[in-house]
Design an enzyme around this catalytic site. Structure first.
Site, PDB file in Angstrom:
ATOM      1  N   LYS A 104      11.624   5.566  13.481  1.00  0.00           N
ATOM      2  CA  LYS A 104      11.291   4.795  12.279  1.00  0.00           C
ATOM      3  C   LYS A 104      10.152   3.833  12.579  1.00  0.00           C
ATOM      4  O   LYS A 104       9.184   3.723  11.815  1.00  0.00           O
ATOM      5  CB  LYS A 104      12.527   4.024  11.786  1.00  0.00           C
ATOM      6  CG  LYS A 104      13.540   4.925  11.093  1.00  0.00           C
ATOM      7  CD  LYS A 104      14.874   4.241  10.877  1.00  0.00           C
ATOM      8  CE  LYS A 104      15.880   5.250  10.292  1.00  0.00           C
ATOM      9  NZ  LYS A 104      17.246   4.738  10.219  1.00  0.00           N
ATOM     10  N   GLN A 140      20.532  -0.662  11.053  1.00  0.00           N
ATOM     11  CA  GLN A 140      20.957   0.685  11.450  1.00  0.00           C
ATOM     12  C   GLN A 140      22.486   0.764  11.508  1.00  0.00           C
ATOM     13  O   GLN A 140      23.133  -0.033  12.180  1.00  0.00           O
ATOM     14  CB  GLN A 140      20.349   1.028  12.818  1.00  0.00           C
ATOM     15  CG  GLN A 140      20.620   2.439  13.292  1.00  0.00           C
ATOM     16  CD  GLN A 140      19.954   3.507  12.438  1.00  0.00           C
ATOM     17  OE1 GLN A 140      18.779   3.388  12.080  1.00  0.00           O
ATOM     18  NE2 GLN A 140      20.689   4.539  12.083  1.00  0.00           N
ATOM     19  N   ASP A 194      17.425   0.688   1.984  1.00  0.00           N
ATOM     20  CA  ASP A 194      18.409   1.771   2.088  1.00  0.00           C
ATOM     21  C   ASP A 194      19.016   2.094   0.727  1.00  0.00           C
ATOM     22  O   ASP A 194      19.629   3.146   0.550  1.00  0.00           O
ATOM     23  CB  ASP A 194      19.557   1.338   3.023  1.00  0.00           C
ATOM     24  CG  ASP A 194      19.323   1.781   4.451  1.00  0.00           C
ATOM     25  OD1 ASP A 194      18.679   2.829   4.639  1.00  0.00           O
ATOM     26  OD2 ASP A 194      19.777   1.078   5.363  1.00  0.00           O
TER      27      ASP A 194
END
Ligand code: NDP
Length: 288
Positions: free
Chosen positions: A53, A97, A120
């Site tokens: 990422k 995460q 997200d």
């Protein structure tokens, strides 16, 4: 034989477009979108995801802020870091995460991220917006699936979609997106009766189960489009392999189109994270 929907190529095309958008934001508005990624603990798979990422964030010209915390970091310390990132003007997207260590309340952490910096799409406000056709941020994995479906099939109106899996991060938001795209949607799960017959009704079949090769070709309607979200590591023939939730060979013999694993949904998920960060940066700065 099915057409292979190439997630790697789709992700590259999306990143190219994003790189152009980022250049324009810098030149026209002095804005460099920034993504902060927070990793708690040393889970090896999470470390790989975070590294990828960060690398791709920098490649499209954005700023990347990495925060790696020890596995025994307290919930209070993690929440304090999130507060500071919420207040940091260089940061437009915050990704924590998952999974988090067991002593940390995941939902508390997810909802501590400002909904304006949630990339997200897991914050309750963004979940609510998605389910009321609002203008929120959409979870990356289902967003990537939708983009691939639209670029392959065009208008999805009237299609029958079956999603196997009802998780908050894949199954449910995928259903909301396909409903918005005017599909007739069914969500299946572990208690669904006669899953096989249900799957065979699907013009669009999305498998998000977490069970290696669970969906065989005999469950696929001839000509259907199959999206395999699954990422399963298995030992086979003495080798470590990555396989999906769909039995690729038998499904590809029947389907009209199919995403492979690896090289399907996975790459698009990360590209969509970058897309969401750019979207949030523009929204925060009031740029259309
Ligand atoms: P979850 O474990 O949260 O959800 C799995 C779902 O599958 C549940 O709804 C469960 O039903 C259902 N299920 C389990 N067994 C069966 C069965 N035998 N028949 C029908 N349904 C079943 O998984 P996620 O949604 O988080 O992830 C699904 C897969 O996608 C995993 O392989 C994961 O690694 C992968 N993934 C890939 C991503 C990517 O970027 N490509 C991103 C996120 C996930 P019930 O609710 O009844 O228990």
């Amino acid at each position: 034989m099915a057409t292979v929907i190439d997630g790697k190529a789709s992700a590259q095309a999306l990143r190219n477009t994003l790189a152009e958008t980022v250049t324009a934001l810098k030149n026209d508005h002095g804005l460099t979108p920034g993504l902060a990624v927070v990793l708690v603990g040393e889970d090896p798979a999470s470390q790989v995801y975070v590294r990828n990422k960060a690398k791709q964030t920098v490649e499209v010209g954005m700023e990347s802020f990495e925060h790696r915390l020890a596995a025994d970091t307290s919930e209070a310390d993690l929440l304090a870091l999130i507060d500071s990132l919420n207040a940091d003007d260089r940061v437009h997207g915050i990704l924590v995460q998952l999974p988090l260590p067991a002593h940390i309340n995941e939902s508390k952490v997810i909802n501590a991220v400002s909904h304006d910096k949630d990339v997200d799409g897991f914050h309750l406000i963004n979940v609510g917006r998605l389910n009321t056709d609002g203008d929120g941020v959409v979870p990356c994995t289902p967003l990537g699936c939708l983009m691939m479906l639209k670029s392959h099939l065009g208008d999805l109106t009237g299609m029958t979609a079956v999603i196997v899996g009802r998780s908050n991060i894949v199954g449910k938001p995928m259903a909301a997106l396909l409903l918005q795209a005017n599909c007739t949607v069914t969500i299946a799960h572990s208690r669904t009766k006669d899953l096989e017959a249900l799957c065979r009704t699907a013009d669009i079949l999305v498998a998000a189960v977490g069970r290696p090769r669970m969906v065989p070709g005999s469950w696929v309607k001839p000509g259907a489009t199959v999206i395999d979200v699954g990422i399963n590591r298995i030992e086979e023939d003495g080798k470590n392999r990555l396989v999906g939730d769909v039995d690729y060979d038998s499904a590809a013999a029947v389907a009209g189109a199919i995403t492979p694993v690896p090289g399907g949904v996975g790459p698009m998920t990360i590209a969509c994270l970058l897309h969401n960060t750019v979207q949030q940066a523009k929204r925060i700065k009031g740029i259309e």
